[in-house]
Design an enzyme around this catalytic site. Structure first.
Site, mmCIF file in Angstrom:
data_model
loop_
_atom_site.group_PDB
_atom_site.id
_atom_site.type_symbol
_atom_site.label_atom_id
_atom_site.label_comp_id
_atom_site.label_asym_id
_atom_site.label_seq_id
_atom_site.Cartn_x
_atom_site.Cartn_y
_atom_site.Cartn_z
ATOM 1 N N ARG A 176 44.551 16.775 35.187
ATOM 2 C CA ARG A 176 43.151 17.121 35.813
ATOM 3 C C ARG A 176 41.926 17.430 34.869
ATOM 4 O O ARG A 176 42.127 17.934 33.904
ATOM 5 C CB ARG A 176 43.387 18.237 37.014
ATOM 6 C CG ARG A 176 43.987 19.405 36.491
ATOM 7 C CD ARG A 176 44.349 20.450 37.664
ATOM 8 N NE ARG A 176 43.070 21.057 38.168
ATOM 9 C CZ ARG A 176 42.342 21.912 37.664
ATOM 10 N NH1 ARG A 176 42.681 22.814 36.855
ATOM 11 N NH2 ARG A 176 41.352 22.445 38.578
ATOM 12 N N ARG A 259 49.200 20.297 16.217
ATOM 13 C CA ARG A 259 47.690 20.139 15.785
ATOM 14 C C ARG A 259 47.186 21.526 15.194
ATOM 15 O O ARG A 259 47.972 22.587 15.491
ATOM 16 C CB ARG A 259 46.851 19.871 16.708
ATOM 17 C CG ARG A 259 46.967 18.172 16.944
ATOM 18 C CD ARG A 259 45.675 18.054 18.136
ATOM 19 N NE ARG A 259 45.761 18.641 19.226
ATOM 20 C CZ ARG A 259 45.111 19.490 19.980
ATOM 21 N NH1 ARG A 259 43.678 19.490 19.532
ATOM 22 N NH2 ARG A 259 45.230 19.974 21.136
ATOM 23 N N ARG A 290 33.427 22.955 17.769
ATOM 24 C CA ARG A 290 32.921 24.014 18.287
ATOM 25 C C ARG A 290 32.321 24.964 17.408
ATOM 26 O O ARG A 290 33.105 24.965 16.180
ATOM 27 C CB ARG A 290 33.732 24.738 19.423
ATOM 28 C CG ARG A 290 34.720 25.277 19.104
ATOM 29 C CD ARG A 290 35.665 25.748 20.129
ATOM 30 N NE ARG A 290 36.933 26.438 19.730
ATOM 31 C CZ ARG A 290 37.419 27.350 20.974
ATOM 32 N NH1 ARG A 290 37.031 27.570 21.912
ATOM 33 N NH2 ARG A 290 38.752 27.972 20.522
ATOM 34 N N TYR A 361 52.505 25.462 23.968
ATOM 35 C CA TYR A 361 51.492 26.200 23.907
ATOM 36 C C TYR A 361 51.566 27.433 25.145
ATOM 37 O O TYR A 361 51.709 27.262 26.293
ATOM 38 C CB TYR A 361 50.262 25.360 24.307
ATOM 39 C CG TYR A 361 49.015 26.515 24.165
ATOM 40 C CD1 TYR A 361 48.334 27.056 23.007
ATOM 41 C CD2 TYR A 361 48.304 27.073 25.494
ATOM 42 C CE1 TYR A 361 47.415 27.771 22.986
ATOM 43 C CE2 TYR A 361 47.543 28.006 25.239
ATOM 44 C CZ TYR A 361 46.799 28.164 23.913
ATOM 45 O OH TYR A 361 45.710 29.253 23.935
HETATM 46 P P1 FDA Z 1 52.322 33.861 17.282
HETATM 47 O O1 FDA Z 1 52.316 32.784 16.342
HETATM 48 O O2 FDA Z 1 51.222 34.887 17.427
HETATM 49 O O3 FDA Z 1 53.413 34.811 16.292
HETATM 50 C C1 FDA Z 1 54.655 34.277 15.735
HETATM 51 C C2 FDA Z 1 54.603 35.183 14.232
HETATM 52 O O4 FDA Z 1 55.888 34.985 13.864
HETATM 53 C C3 FDA Z 1 53.651 35.069 13.186
HETATM 54 O O5 FDA Z 1 53.001 36.335 12.861
HETATM 55 C C4 FDA Z 1 54.348 34.342 12.172
HETATM 56 O O6 FDA Z 1 53.905 35.036 10.762
HETATM 57 C C5 FDA Z 1 55.799 34.843 12.114
HETATM 58 N N1 FDA Z 1 56.871 34.043 11.501
HETATM 59 C C6 FDA Z 1 56.957 32.610 11.664
HETATM 60 N N2 FDA Z 1 57.774 32.215 10.972
HETATM 61 C C7 FDA Z 1 58.365 33.244 10.245
HETATM 62 C C8 FDA Z 1 59.408 33.596 9.366
HETATM 63 N N3 FDA Z 1 60.090 32.515 8.689
HETATM 64 N N4 FDA Z 1 59.559 35.068 8.947
HETATM 65 C C9 FDA Z 1 59.040 35.934 9.244
HETATM 66 N N5 FDA Z 1 58.105 35.817 10.382
HETATM 67 C C10 FDA Z 1 57.731 34.482 10.912
HETATM 68 N N6 FDA Z 1 45.605 33.063 24.087
HETATM 69 C C11 FDA Z 1 44.981 33.382 25.315
HETATM 70 O O7 FDA Z 1 45.463 34.048 25.912
HETATM 71 N N7 FDA Z 1 43.640 33.381 24.972
HETATM 72 C C12 FDA Z 1 42.923 32.792 23.986
HETATM 73 O O8 FDA Z 1 41.788 32.646 24.054
HETATM 74 C C13 FDA Z 1 43.829 31.998 22.867
HETATM 75 N N8 FDA Z 1 43.077 31.364 21.855
HETATM 76 C C14 FDA Z 1 43.904 30.836 20.979
HETATM 77 C C15 FDA Z 1 43.413 30.286 19.678
HETATM 78 C C16 FDA Z 1 44.152 29.540 18.884
HETATM 79 C C17 FDA Z 1 43.267 28.715 17.891
HETATM 80 C C18 FDA Z 1 45.564 29.637 19.074
HETATM 81 C C19 FDA Z 1 46.461 28.773 17.985
HETATM 82 C C20 FDA Z 1 46.194 30.137 19.946
HETATM 83 C C21 FDA Z 1 45.297 30.819 20.943
HETATM 84 N N9 FDA Z 1 45.899 31.649 22.115
HETATM 85 C C22 FDA Z 1 45.267 32.231 23.142
HETATM 86 C C23 FDA Z 1 47.412 31.778 22.112
HETATM 87 C C24 FDA Z 1 47.935 33.042 21.370
HETATM 88 O O9 FDA Z 1 47.674 33.053 20.009
HETATM 89 C C25 FDA Z 1 49.616 33.258 21.785
HETATM 90 O O10 FDA Z 1 49.720 33.408 23.108
HETATM 91 C C26 FDA Z 1 50.156 33.911 20.814
HETATM 92 O O11 FDA Z 1 49.928 34.037 19.547
HETATM 93 C C27 FDA Z 1 51.654 34.040 21.061
HETATM 94 O O12 FDA Z 1 52.581 35.095 20.574
HETATM 95 P P2 FDA Z 1 53.757 34.445 19.702
HETATM 96 O O13 FDA Z 1 54.513 35.808 19.394
HETATM 97 O O14 FDA Z 1 54.747 33.596 20.574
HETATM 98 O O15 FDA Z 1 53.194 33.844 18.596
#
Ligand code: FDA
Length: 385
Positions: A176, A259, A290, A361
């Site tokens: 949508r 991406r 942006r 995501y």
């Molecule tokens: P996250 O990626 O944050 O953490 C994973 C961690 O694991 C990282 O610190 C990484 O370094 C670590 N890691 C990976 N492999 C490893 C290894 N081999 N050894 C040790 N450590 C390791 N959400 C929202 O609510 N509002 C928003 O406006 C946005 N905006 C946004 C913009 C962009 C550009 C992105 C990419 C994402 C958002 N988000 C968001 C989403 C938000 O970032 C997301 O919900 C959280 O990062 C999720 O947290 P996680 O712990 O799942 O992953």
């Protein structure tokens, strides 16, 4: 270092939430490792050196949720400002409010449509492809909001995000396109919204501030030279892994595609570059998608009046060494994911979570909500295994 009761790989919001629950609810000793030099995963922010303005290092993060449990939970660690997110878009040098609303429609068509008139006009424009089943994203967009608005605001912007002509993208990428028949241009519809008053890092660090939680930074789970590496730990300790699922299995079934974005930082010589936090650029003639001006996330703060910082955002497909941001989620990806999930289910004493561990995501409130569910439903069992 004594061995923890639970090892968490990744200090993003998923890992931090589970660590906090394990320490507080189960009273166990938790070690969190992260390969980055800071906690917080992608939600991390830091002060810009030149201006002191809080900059979201991995891209703009706006907190919003309608989940009462998550809202109550996050408020244990931080208060939130009353920031309300609004987005504008520049199309052919004219600025319009987003998402598409009555203001956008009337400005674009030079009209003064009432909500009913606007609804009827858009339905008529969208009727161009009536009766046909959209085969690609381009046709789907036209069938949802009509060609004029689709071509102005969606077509080239989406093309830039995907580096692909929407005619070559599957229709299923969008189900949508929101159009509001009021002048409300709040970006999010959620009950709660705001930014952490003292910044993201203060919030995230507070989640890990517990005598039972130890955080080891610059520590990669796949680095055999550090003691808590996969080969040493697998099957020996309960583990929550929040890194990329394909990396865990050495890309055995191929790479899941993502991406990523590149952020180009600049310090224009002004106290206010664009008057708002996020300005989209809808046209293909502008290479970035942006511009973010982080000072506007915190109008209540005393930031310098004569200096600012901006981030231009470029979107592209990720290579292995890039930060994986948004799952591409092609049919091929989904097939590999199902097989990776089966392999993950068979891993001894290891749970997979978070956006990288599940290849989806997740907004912040979703990552927290899903970690709270895992804590409710699976943590006790993992700790017993
Ligand atoms: P996250 O990626 O944050 O953490 C994973 C961690 O694991 C990282 O610190 C990484 O370094 C670590 N890691 C990976 N492999 C490893 C290894 N081999 N050894 C040790 N450590 C390791 N959400 C929202 O609510 N509002 C928003 O406006 C946005 N905006 C946004 C913009 C962009 C550009 C992105 C990419 C994402 C958002 N988000 C968001 C989403 C938000 O970032 C997301 O919900 C959280 O990062 C999720 O947290 P996680 O712990 O799942 O992953």
């Amino acid at each position: 270092m004594s061995s923890p009761d639970l090892l968490i790989v990744g200090s993003g919001l998923f890992g931090l939430t589970l660590a906090e629950r394990a320490a507080n609810e189960h009273g166990v000793k938790v070690t969190i490792i992260d390969k980055r030099s800071h906690v917080g995963g992608n939600a991390y922010s830091e002060a810009d050196e030149a201006t002191g303005i809080e900059v979201h290092k991995y891209g703009a993060h706006l907190f919003h949720t309608s989940n009462e449990r998550v809202w109550e939970y996050v408020n244990r660690f931080t208060t939130f400002t009353d920031y309300v997110h609004k987005v504008y878009t520049n199309h052919k040098g004219v600025v319009y409010p987003m998402p598409i609303n009555l203001g956008t429609i009337n400005q674009f068509f030079g009209a003064s449509y009432s909500p009913d008139e606007a609804r009827a006009a858009i339905a008529e424009m969208a009727g161009e492809l009536a009766g046909s089943d959209p085969e690609n994203l381009n046709d789907k967009g036209i069938s949802l909001i009509g060609r004029p608005l689709y071509e102005a605001f969606i077509k080239e912007y989406t093309g830039k995000q995907w580096q692909t002509d929407p005619k070559d993208l599957p229709a299923g990428i969008i189900s949508r396109l929101p159009v509001r028949y009021t002048y409300d241009n709040r970006y999010f519809n959620d009950t709660h919204e705001g930014l952490p008053t003292q910044g993201y890092t203060a919030w995230l660090e507070r989640m890990a501030d517990h005598p039972n939680i130890e955080v080891l930074l610059d520590t990669d789970y796949f680095d055999a030279s550090q003691p808590l590496n996969k080969d040493a730990v697998r099957g020996q300790l309960p583990v929550l892994y929040t890194g990329p699922v394909d990396r865990y299995f050495d890309y055995e079934l191929g790479d899941l595609k993502w991406r990523t974005i590149d952020l180009e930082t600049e310090h224009p010589e002004t106290g206010d570059f664009q008057g708002t936090s996020v300005m989209n650029y809808a046209d293909a003639s502008v290479p970035f998608t942006r511009i973010i001006e982080p000072r506007h996330f915190h109008p209540e703060r005393d930031y310098p009046k004569d200096a600012t910082v901006i981030q231009r955002e470029y979107s592209r497909f990720a290579e292995r060494e890039d930060e994986p941001y948004y799952p591409v989620n092609s049919t091929e990806d989904r097939e590999s994911l199902l097989r990776y999930r089966e392999m993950a289910d068979g891993e001894p004493r290891t749970l997979f979570g978070g956006r990288l561990g599940t290849y989806q995501y997740l907004d912040m409130h979703m990552a927290i909500g899903s970690a709270l569910s895992m804590a409710d439903n699976k943590l006790a069992d993992l700790l017993r295994r």
